[in-house]
Enzyme design. Structure first.
Site, short mmCIF file in Angstrom:
data_model
loop_
_atom_site.label_atom_id
_atom_site.label_comp_id
_atom_site.label_asym_id
_atom_site.label_seq_id
_atom_site.Cartn_x
_atom_site.Cartn_y
_atom_site.Cartn_z
N HIS A 1 -56.11 -36.54 2.42
CA HIS A 1 -56.26 -35.13 2.80
C HIS A 1 -57.65 -34.89 3.39
CE1 HIS A 1 -52.66 -33.48 0.49
NE2 HIS A 1 -52.65 -34.78 0.28
N ASP B 1 -56.23 -26.50 2.14
CA ASP B 1 -55.09 -27.40 1.96
C ASP B 1 -53.90 -26.60 1.41
OD1 ASP B 1 -53.38 -29.55 1.06
OD2 ASP B 1 -55.16 -30.83 1.18
C1 UDX Z 1 -50.61 -39.67 0.81
C2 UDX Z 1 -49.37 -39.15 1.60
O1 UDX Z 1 -48.36 -40.04 1.76
C3 UDX Z 1 -49.74 -38.45 2.84
O2 UDX Z 1 -48.64 -38.20 3.67
C4 UDX Z 1 -50.39 -37.22 2.35
O3 UDX Z 1 -50.65 -36.30 3.32
C5 UDX Z 1 -51.65 -37.66 1.63
O4 UDX Z 1 -51.34 -38.48 0.51
P1 UDX Z 1 -52.18 -41.85 1.44
O5 UDX Z 1 -51.70 -42.82 0.43
O6 UDX Z 1 -53.61 -41.52 1.41
O7 UDX Z 1 -51.41 -40.47 1.56
O8 UDX Z 1 -51.74 -42.46 2.86
P2 UDX Z 1 -51.99 -41.98 4.31
O9 UDX Z 1 -51.59 -40.58 4.55
O10 UDX Z 1 -51.37 -42.99 5.18
O11 UDX Z 1 -53.57 -42.03 4.46
C6 UDX Z 1 -54.30 -43.20 4.27
C7 UDX Z 1 -55.51 -43.16 5.18
O12 UDX Z 1 -56.41 -44.15 4.74
C8 UDX Z 1 -55.18 -43.44 6.63
O13 UDX Z 1 -55.90 -42.57 7.46
C9 UDX Z 1 -55.67 -44.85 6.84
O14 UDX Z 1 -56.17 -45.12 8.14
C10 UDX Z 1 -56.79 -44.96 5.84
N1 UDX Z 1 -56.96 -46.34 5.40
C11 UDX Z 1 -56.03 -46.93 4.60
C12 UDX Z 1 -58.08 -47.00 5.81
O15 UDX Z 1 -58.91 -46.47 6.55
N2 UDX Z 1 -58.25 -48.27 5.38
C13 UDX Z 1 -57.37 -48.90 4.58
O16 UDX Z 1 -57.62 -50.05 4.23
C14 UDX Z 1 -56.21 -48.21 4.17
#
Ligand code: UDX
Length: 485
Positions: A22, A120
Site C-alpha cells: 500500500h 487508503d
Molecule cells: C497485497 C495485495 O495482494 C495487493 O493487491 C494489495 O493491494 C496489497 O497487499 P503484496 O503482497 O504486498 O500485496 O503484493 P503486491 O501488491 O504485488 O506488492 C508487492 C510490491 O513489492 C511490488 O510493488 C513489488 O515490486 C515489490 N517487491 C516485491 C519488490 O520490490 N521486491 C521483491 O523482492 C518483492
C-alpha cells in the site's frame, strides 16, 4: 506526467495503510501529485518511518503517528486484523490530532494548511475523521477494480445463495452475482475472505471488507490504481456506487522515476541484476510471492522441485519471514544444492528492474495487484499462485480474461509447477497476449492516454476541492480542540 497549473494552496495528506504494497503504491501517487505542483504530506506509521529512511523535499514531507501496537508486535500477515483494529481504535486518535494541527497551518517547512486527504480505502475512519474536521477526503484502493467489485457484490452473492460454500462443494462451480463476470468467475476465484465462512452474515472479516468497500461511496471519490484497458467493465459497474471514480494506473508507469525516498521497507539486493546480465534472453524464471505471503516448508519444497524440474535458471525472492520458522540460510542452502549454478536467491529484489530485464522469461507470482500491474507493463507472462484477498480474483483475470499467464491457484505440486512454468516460458500465445496488453497499458499511461487524462482530472478535482475547503474551515475552535490530544 504533465505539469498542471495547480494552486499552491492545494496540500494533500496521503495516508496509506502501513503495509508495504500500500505504501509503495501511494508513494507513486504522491510522486504524481508533486509533479503536478501540489504539496504533499505523506503519513507513515512511526514503525515504518523508522524503517523507510524517508527524505523530505521542498513540497513533500513525511510525518508519522503511532500505529498503536507494541514495538515488539510482528505486524505480519497472521496478525493483520490486529493492526487494522489498532489503526481504527488507537491510531485514529493521533491522526485526528495531527490533522487538526496541519489544518490550522503548521509552521514547519512553510507548508500551507492541509486542504484534502487521500486515504487508503481500507481505513474508513481516515475519510470520516477528515470530513468531520472539514477536510474533503477521497478513498484510494491499492487493489484491483475487479476485486473491489467482488467485495461490493457481497450482499448480492448472499442474496443469490452463492455464499457460503459448504464443505465439499465444488469450487469450480460458476458464480453469479458479480456483474460482468458471470461467464468466467468460479467460486475459487472469489476473494479469499469468501472461503471458510460458514455464517457470512456474522463473519467479522467479511463484514469488515464489505464495510470499508461500501464506505468508499461516502468519500468524495474513489481512486483506483488501474487502467481502463485492463478493467474497463469492472470500472463501469463500480461507478454508479461511488460519487466519482478515477482510474489512474498503473502509477509506477506514470511516474517512472523512483518514488521519493521512503518507499521500500526492505533493502533491495541489486546483485541479482548483474546475475541476470549473465543469463540468456528470456531464459530466467523470476519467483516472488510479494511482501506478505507465507508458505510452509512443504510448499517451499514443492516449488523448489518444480522449478528445478522445469529446467530454467531461476531467481527466487525468499523473504526471511516467509517460510514458517525456517532459517533463511537453510533455505538458501537447499536451493543452492538443488538448483546448482542455475539458481539465485535474494531476500528482496528490485522487482521492477528485474521484470524489465531482457533475461526474464516468466514470473511465478502471488498475483498481488502491484506485481500484476508491473508484469503487465513489461509484458511478462505469469504463473499465478495466489495467497489471499484480491489475489484469487486477480489470478483469474490473468489466466482467463487477459490470458497473459496461467492460474495455479489451490495447487502446490512440483509437477504442476514444472508444467506451468514451462508453458509460460514457451507459449507463443501467452507471450503475444502479454505483449499486447503491455502495449495497451502503456498507451493508457502515455500522453493522451486514459490514465493520464484521469490523473489530470483528479488533480483538477483536488484543486477545486481544496479551494472550497479553505473557504469552508470556519470552526477553528472545534479543530483546535483536537490539536495535541
Ligand atoms: C497485497 C495485495 O495482494 C495487493 O493487491 C494489495 O493491494 C496489497 O497487499 P503484496 O503482497 O504486498 O500485496 O503484493 P503486491 O501488491 O504485488 O506488492 C508487492 C510490491 O513489492 C511490488 O510493488 C513489488 O515490486 C515489490 N517487491 C516485491 C519488490 O520490490 N521486491 C521483491 O523482492 C518483492
Amino acid at each position: 506526467m504533465d505539469m498542471v497549473a495547480a494552486t499552491p494552496a492545494a496540500h494533500v495528506l496521503v495516508f496509506p495503510c502501513p503495509v508495504h504494497g500500500h505504501i509503495t503504491c501511494m508513494l507513486h501517487f504522491a510522486t504524481g501529485l508533486l509533479a503536478a505542483g501540489l504539496h504533499v504530506t505523506f503519513l507513515h506509521s512511526d514503525h515504518n518511518l523508522r524503517r523507510a529512511a524517508a527524505a523530505s523535499s521542498p513540497r513533500l514531507r513525511y510525518v508519522s503517528i503511532p500505529d498503536g501496537l507494541p514495538v515488539e508486535h510482528p505486524r505480519d500477515v497472521g496478525r493483520i486484523v490486529e493492526l487494522m483494529e489498532s489503526l481504527k481504535t488507537k491510531a485514529s486518535v493521533a491522526y485526528r490530532s495531527l490533522l487538526a494541527s496541519l489544518l490550522l497551518g503548521d509552521a514547519t517547512g512553510g507548508f500551507p494548511p492541509v486542504t484534502c486527504v487521500v486515504a487508503d480505502g481500507i481505513m474508513s475512519f481516515a475519510v470520516d475523521v477528515a470530513e468531520e474536521l472539514g477536510i474533503p477526503a477521497l478513498a484510494f484502493r491499492t487493489d484491483s477494480a475487479c476485486s473491489f467489485l467482488a467485495y461490493l457484490s457481497l450482499p448480492r452473492l448472499l442474496e443469490l445463495g452463492e455464499l457460503p460454500f459448504k464443505d465439499g462443494d465444488d469450487l469450480d462451480e460458476p458464480v453469479r452475482g458479480v456483474p460482468g463476470m458471470e461467464s468466467f468467475l468460479r467460486r475459487r476465484d472469489l476473494p479469499s475472505q469468501c472461503r471458510d465462512c460458514s455464517d457470512p452474515d456474522n463473519d467479522p472479516l467479511l463484514q469488515i471488507v464489505y464495510g470499508f468497500t461500501a464506505h468508499s461511496g461516502n468519500a468524495r471519490a474513489l481512486v483506483l490504481n488501474t487502467a481502463a484497458s485492463m478493467e474497463r467493465a469492472a470500472l463501469a459497474h463500480i461507478a454508479p456506487h461511488m460519487r466519482d471514480v478515477f482510474a489512474i494506473g498503473p502509477l509506477h508507469a506514470m511516474s517512472p522515476t523512483a518514488p521519493a525516498a521512503g518507499g521500500s521497507l526492505w533493502r533491495e539486493d541489486d546483485g541479482c541484476l548483474a546475475w541476470l546480465d549473465g543469463q540468456a534472453d528470456r531464459s530466467v524464471v523470476y519467483v516472488s510471492l510479494g511482501s506478505l505471503t507465507v508458505i510452509s516448508l512443504e510448499q517451499f519444497t514443492e516449488f523448489l522441485h518444480g522449478l528445478v524440474a522445469a529446467g530454467y535458471p531461476f531467481l527466487w525472492v525468499l523473504r526471511p519471514d516467509m517460510v514458517g520458522a525456517s532459517q533463511s540460510a537453510t533455505l538458501r542452502e537447499a536451493v543452492a544444492a538443488a538448483g546448482k549454478s542455475k539458481a539465485r536467491v535474494v531476500e528482496w529484489a528490485p522487482q521492477r528492474g528485474v521484470l524489465r530485464h531482457r533475461a526474464v522469461g516468466c514470473f511465478l507470482t502471488h498475483a498481488g495487484w502491484n506485481s500484476t500491474l508491473e508484469a503487465a507493463v513489461e509484458g511478462v507472462p505469469m504463473v499465478c499462485w495466489p495467497f489471499f484477498t484480491d489475489q484469487q480474483i486477480n489470478s483469474r483475470f490473468v489466466g482467463g480474461v487477459w490470458r497473459t499467464g496461467l492460474d495455479m491457484k489451490d495447487v502446490c505440486d512440483a509437477a504442476v509447477v514444472a508444467r506451468m512454468v514451462r508453458e509460460a516460458m514457451e507459449s507463443g500465445q501467452i507471450r503475444a497476449s502479454a505483449q499486447a496488453l503491455a502495449r495497451e497499458v502503456r498507451r493508457d499511461v502515455a500522453d493522451g492516454g486514459s490514465s493520464t487524462a484521469e490523473f489530470k482530472r483528479l488533480v483538477e478535482f483536488i484543486v477545486e476541492l481544496s479551494t472550497t475547503a479553505v473557504a469552508a474551515i470556519k470552526d477553528e475552535e472545534y479543530v483546535a480542540s483536537y490539536v495535541n490530544i
